[in-house]
Design an enzyme around this catalytic site. Structure first.
Site, PDB file in Angstrom:
ATOM      1  N   LYS A  78      23.361   9.357 -16.718  1.00  0.00           N
ATOM      2  CA  LYS A  78      22.161  10.173 -16.948  1.00  0.00           C
ATOM      3  C   LYS A  78      21.794  10.114 -18.424  1.00  0.00           C
ATOM      4  O   LYS A  78      22.676  10.194 -19.283  1.00  0.00           O
ATOM      5  CB  LYS A  78      22.444  11.608 -16.500  1.00  0.00           C
ATOM      6  CG  LYS A  78      21.232  12.538 -16.521  1.00  0.00           C
ATOM      7  CD  LYS A  78      21.609  13.926 -15.984  1.00  0.00           C
ATOM      8  CE  LYS A  78      20.431  14.876 -15.969  1.00  0.00           C
ATOM      9  NZ  LYS A  78      20.803  16.214 -15.437  1.00  0.00           N
ATOM     10  N   SER A 153      17.809  18.006 -11.862  1.00  0.00           N
ATOM     11  CA  SER A 153      17.267  17.100 -12.843  1.00  0.00           C
ATOM     12  C   SER A 153      17.931  15.718 -12.843  1.00  0.00           C
ATOM     13  O   SER A 153      17.386  14.779 -13.426  1.00  0.00           O
ATOM     14  CB  SER A 153      17.415  17.724 -14.233  1.00  0.00           C
ATOM     15  OG  SER A 153      18.783  17.861 -14.571  1.00  0.00           O
ATOM     16  N   SER A 177      21.639  20.796 -10.851  1.00  0.00           N
ATOM     17  CA  SER A 177      21.047  19.488 -11.142  1.00  0.00           C
ATOM     18  C   SER A 177      21.855  18.276 -10.693  1.00  0.00           C
ATOM     19  O   SER A 177      21.363  17.151 -10.746  1.00  0.00           O
ATOM     20  CB  SER A 177      20.767  19.366 -12.645  1.00  0.00           C
ATOM     21  OG  SER A 177      19.613  20.092 -12.981  1.00  0.00           O
TER      22      SER A 177
END
Lengths: 478, 479
Positions: A78, A153, A177
């Site tokens: 990420k 997210s 997330s």
């Protein structure tokens, strides 16, 4: 080689057997990205050259006699976790051009284990969002329906794993997330207990809530990856010296004899009936596998969203202050004063949702409002923590839905932030209480959209939820 | 005009003597190239986290114990939010809700006698970076960013610039004694902010205060306070109103200038620092640190008077700087009993004179306590005379070594043997008939001249006391 169903454990076995090399495996991942990412938009950047060099090094190490579960395995990261030499934009214009001068502890640990850093995945800007639509750069699509969001997210990581563009990925979870996009995309996502994994080098959203965790195709892969990530870190004072168990060994044991709690507040109204039907079917499967199912109560659940959006925004308002254009990142052209430098650099560099949360957080900490908002939120947070402590006196794990709905259409929720915030209702309590949680696929809607169930465990009880999740997953496959 | 009372309180920032910064492993060496002692943590890079420097906690607790504070068993850190280029994270990690030390105080000497100045609390925080302004731009040097700072906040117990100065000096002495800080003002180790207000005599409530920043020298503190008192008194005399504000001392102009008023005061939005767990201190830990504390200067003065029989004045001068007192005590312990006052005399005249001439501290000189002790013994045993000893002390101060070795090597031992000395006396009297005449005529000072001549003939090695006796005897016989 088709990597779309390839797991860490399978790949490691093939690497050991020399069916393929890490270079070939890495090339296969790069090929998959080339082929699919124009549709999925899962990645923000790909480091093909660097990845192949790391793969070569891993192959050389293996030839020299080294082995390891992650040696030569490509993992997507990420885009808010620092990997030395790679960009780390946090999906924000504010950090365009920033190159990480250092490895996060998790990156260093994976590097040590021989992981190949192939690319960096899309996300909501600074992890603020639940759909990955808040990325400043692109909208990631759900691999099961390209008109729908992958969740967020960590939507890029989830889409990459579920869409066959990665073997496994790292995500971060501040209020769901990791778990929610895992549910939306149909992969496994584990949020470790607060302090289980170092946050050093992971761009902070809300310091008392953030955790890094694995996003994988199987529960076993999650255990393998967590094994490499977990443990006390001298660079992160919030990682206590709690021994790291053998998570793979913890997988065995089955559901028989486990006590699984159903918090009644998570089963009343609100959630989509197709989602609830999948979750109830999972509960039945667990019971059939020998788990004892009990109802429990978490009476302060209804306050969790309010508490979360006070605590998280307050911490974020301070954490994001450093993006000021002075030392790195976006700086406005020709500022007239220091104030101008700050105001314009941030106005230009930060997105709407990020600004909204900074303003909220600044407000709740302001002189005269602190006690009414932040102070009170901390007290309610303690009550939420106590609710869980009470529940875990009688249960090994809690089973709940991950999100009230399956993946929604792109653009459907992004004009209504409050609606978006309410989608976090089942995931934020675990962050507020510092618990661990895992999202495991448990079915599909009629439209073919994946649905996940959530297993919550006590702090540092990853072993329990991995065991239950593994048993459930194996039962479904059998 | 009625009489006005002055109220002063100080916030003293003290740089702690740690090897590394407050929250990272960067070095604290002073005077390095800008931005060389930096890392992702002190530069506020994305994802960097602070890690507590336990040594800084220890030194703050030791300071608190020296100053009679209560030590918090559980202490927490807070974020103080403000945007400024000198603060890399745009918040400072400090302590607001639960500082490490509470209460305590310092006793200062005033013309009216000793006075207790209470301390409100001591907290630990990180220093900001240094901003350098150039013609067309400004630069930020982050070498200093993250330096451990202890802030000692006094109660408003001070009532004059003299008292404020005495307080800071007393603090400095104690902290240097405890070894927690060098308190080097030139290097910015010790900085003060001052709160000051005036009120008419008889009024209970304190007047509106102004806070003054940027005083980096003792002189500056004094001058800024004098200026600000005069400014406030002049304002009220004019019928004006003092506004609550932060002012900045401008040393070049010799005045304070308004920085920001209360309306423009920062809202720092303090909240608990989530990246640091609270500091929990077990009573055994506090006790272990307490055992490391040195004596307070005042206690040491009293003990040295009692133990070595030196005058209060001497003890005061010696105890003023810990290393001087350490040197003195080490020397005196190597001497025969009863020589305390002699050692003190030597230290306070010869050694301190050399220190002030060279501008060095005692630890920077090659002179050792053992050498000074031996020198004192050599004089006391009349092996060498005073003038020889003085010359030797200068040499030892500069080059080190032991006086006994030098005396033996150069044959500096004094001549007390009457036979040899009488020869010199004869010689002197024979060569100075005029002086003998003068002596007979009643000019007794002439004897002193003759003693000097004998010393010269002995190349300075004669025992002057013995020579005096011999000259007096000889002159008496001649009379």
């Amino acid at each position: 080689m088709d990597i779309s169903t390839l797991t860490i454990c399978d790949a490691a076995a093939e690497l050991r057997k020399k069916t393929f090399s890490s270079v070939e495996l890495t090339q296969a991942v790069l090929d998959a990205i080339n082929k699919k990412d124009a549709d999925l938009n899962a990645y923000l950047s790909v480091d093909a050259e660097g990845a192949l060099l790391q793969a070569e090094a891993a192959d050389a190490a293996r030839s020299a006699g080294r082995d390891g579960d992650l040696l030569g395995i490509p993992v997507a990261v990420k885009d808010l976790i620092n990997v030395a030499g790679q960009p780390c934009t946090c999906a924000s214009k504010q950090l365009v051009g920033y190159v990480s001068p250092y490895d996060a502890t998790v990156s260093a640990k994976l590097r040590q284990a021989g992981v190949v850093f192939a690319g960096r995945t899309n996300m909501d800007e600074f992890a603020m969002g639940s759909s990955t639509e808040n990325s400043a750069f692109k909208v990631t699509r759900n691999p099961h329906d390209l008109t729908r969001v992958p969740g967020g997210s960590s939507g890029g990581s989830a889409a990459a794993v579920a869409g066959g563009e990665a073997i496994a990925a790292l995500g971060t979870d501040t209020g769901g997330s990791i778990r929610q996009p895992a549910s939306f995309c149909g992969c496994v996502g584990l949020k470790p207990s607060y302090g289980r994994v170092s946050r050093y080098g992971v761009t902070a959203f809300a310091s008392s809530l953030d955790q890094v965790g694995p996003m994988t195709k199987t529960v076993e892969d999650a255990a393998v990856l967590l094994q490499a990530l977990a443990g006390r870190d001298a660079h992160d004072g919030t990682t206590p010296d709690v021994p790291v168990p053998d998570y793979r060994a913890a997988l065995r044991g089955g559901l028989k004899g486990m006590k699984i709690g159903l918090p009644k507040e998570y089963y009343i109204g609100g959630a989509d009936h197709e989602v609830m039907a999948c979750v109830r079917k999972a509960v039945d499967a667990c019971a059939a596998a020998g788990a004892e199912i009990v109802e429990v109560s978490l009476p302060h659940t209804e306050y969790a969203i309010a508490v979360y959006y006070i605590v998280a925004t307050a911490e974020a308002s301070a954490n994001l202050a450093r993006f000021d254009g002075v030392r790195y990142g976006h700086r406005t052209a020709n500022p007239g004063s220091v104030f101008d430098l700050y105001a314009k650099s941030r106005a230009e560099g930060l997105g709407t949702e990020v600004k909204r949360r900074i303003i909220l957080g600044t407000y709740v900490l302001s002189s005269g409002y602190y006690d009414a908002y932040y102070g009170r939120a901390q007290k309610v947070r303690t009550l939420i923590r106590k609710d869980f402590a009470e529940a875990f006196k009688t249960c090994d794990a809690l089973l709940t839905p991950v999100a009230p709905t399956a993946a929604y259409r792109i653009g459907e929720a992004c004009d209504d932030p409050l609606k978006m915030y309410l989608g976090d209702i089942f995931t934020v309590p675990a962050n507020l209480a510092g618990l661990c949680g895992i999202s495991v696929p448990c079915g599909q809607t009629a439209a073919g959209l994946p649905v996940g169930m959530q297993l919550l465990g006590p702090a540092f009880g990853e072993g329990s939820i991995l065991r239950a999740a593994y048993a459930y997953e194996q039962g479904v496959r059998a | 005009m009625s009489k006005y009372l002055i109220t002063i309180g100080l916030e003293t920032h003290v740089q702690l003597k740690t090897n590394t910064k407050m929250f990272c492993g960067c070095s604290l060496k002073f005077g390095e190239e800008p931005n060389t002692n930096v890392c992702p943590v002190c530069l506020g890079y994305p994802g960097a986290l602070p890690v507590m420097n336990r040594e800084a906690v220890k030194l703050t607790v030791m300071s608190g114990l020296m100053l009679g504070c209560e030590i918090s068993r559980l202490s927490t850190f807070d974020r103080k939010n403000y945007f400024y280029p000198d603060m890399s994270k745009d918040y400072q990690i400090s302590q607001q809700a639960r500082p490490l030390c509470l209460g305590g105080g310092v006793t200062i000497q005033t013309p009216a006698g000793p006075k207790r100045v209470r301390i409100n609390h001591i907290h630990l925080e990180e220093d900001a970076a240094k901003i350098n302004h150039y013609a067309r731009f400004s630069g930020v040097d982050f070498n200093r960013c993250g330096t451990p700072l202890m802030e000692i906040v006094s109660e408003p117990d001070l009532s004059s610039p003299d008292e404020a100065l005495a307080y800071v000096q007393a603090l400095k002495q104690i902290l240097v004694y405890a070894g927690v800080s060098d308190c080097n003002l030139e290097e910015g180790n010790l900085r003060c902010d001052v709160n000051i207000s005036v009120r008419p005599e008889g009024q209970e409530q304190l007047g509106t205060r102004a806070e003054i920043k940027n005083m980096n020298t003792f002189k500056g503190i004094y001058a800024a306070l004098e200026y600000e008192i005069a400014r406030q008194l002049a304002t009220v005399a004019r019928g004006g109103v003092i506004v609550q504000e932060t002012r900045r001392w401008e040393p070049d102009l010799g005045e304070t200038q308004s920085m920001r008023s209360k309306e423009n005061a920062h809202d720092y939005r303090y909240f608990p620092e989530p990246d640091l767990v609270p500091v929990a201190l077990a009573s055994e830990q506090i006790a272990a640190w307490k055992a490391l504390l040195p004596e307070l200067p005042s206690a040491r003065r009293e003990r040295m008077v009692a133990e070595y029989g030196i005058p209060e004045y001497d003890a005061g001068v010696l105890a003023d700087a810990k290393e001087n007192a350490d040197f003195f005590e080490a020397a005196v312990r190597l001497c025969s009993p009863g020589l305390g006052k002699t050692v003190s005399n030597w230290f306070m005249t010869e050694v301190m004179r050399q220190l002030s001439v060279t501008g060095k501290t005692i630890s920077e000189c090659p002179l050792t306590p053992a050498a000074l002790a031996e020198l004192v013994e050599l004089v006391d045993k009349r092996v060498i005379n005073g003038p020889t000893a003085k010359e030797l002390s200068a040499e030892l101060f500069e080059n080190g070594g032991m006086p006994g070795v030098l005396v033996a090597k150069r044959g500096l031992g004094q001549v007390s043997d009457s036979g040899a000395l009488e020869g010199f006396v004869e010689q002197a009297i024979a060569a100075n008939a005029k002086s003998v005449e003068d002596y007979r005529a009643g000019k007794k000072a002439a004897a002193g001249f003759l003693v000097g001549q004998v010393m010269k003939l002995s190349k300075g090695k004669a025992d002057p006391q013995r020579v005096g006796i011999l000259v007096a005897e000889k002159l008496a016989r001649l009379a």
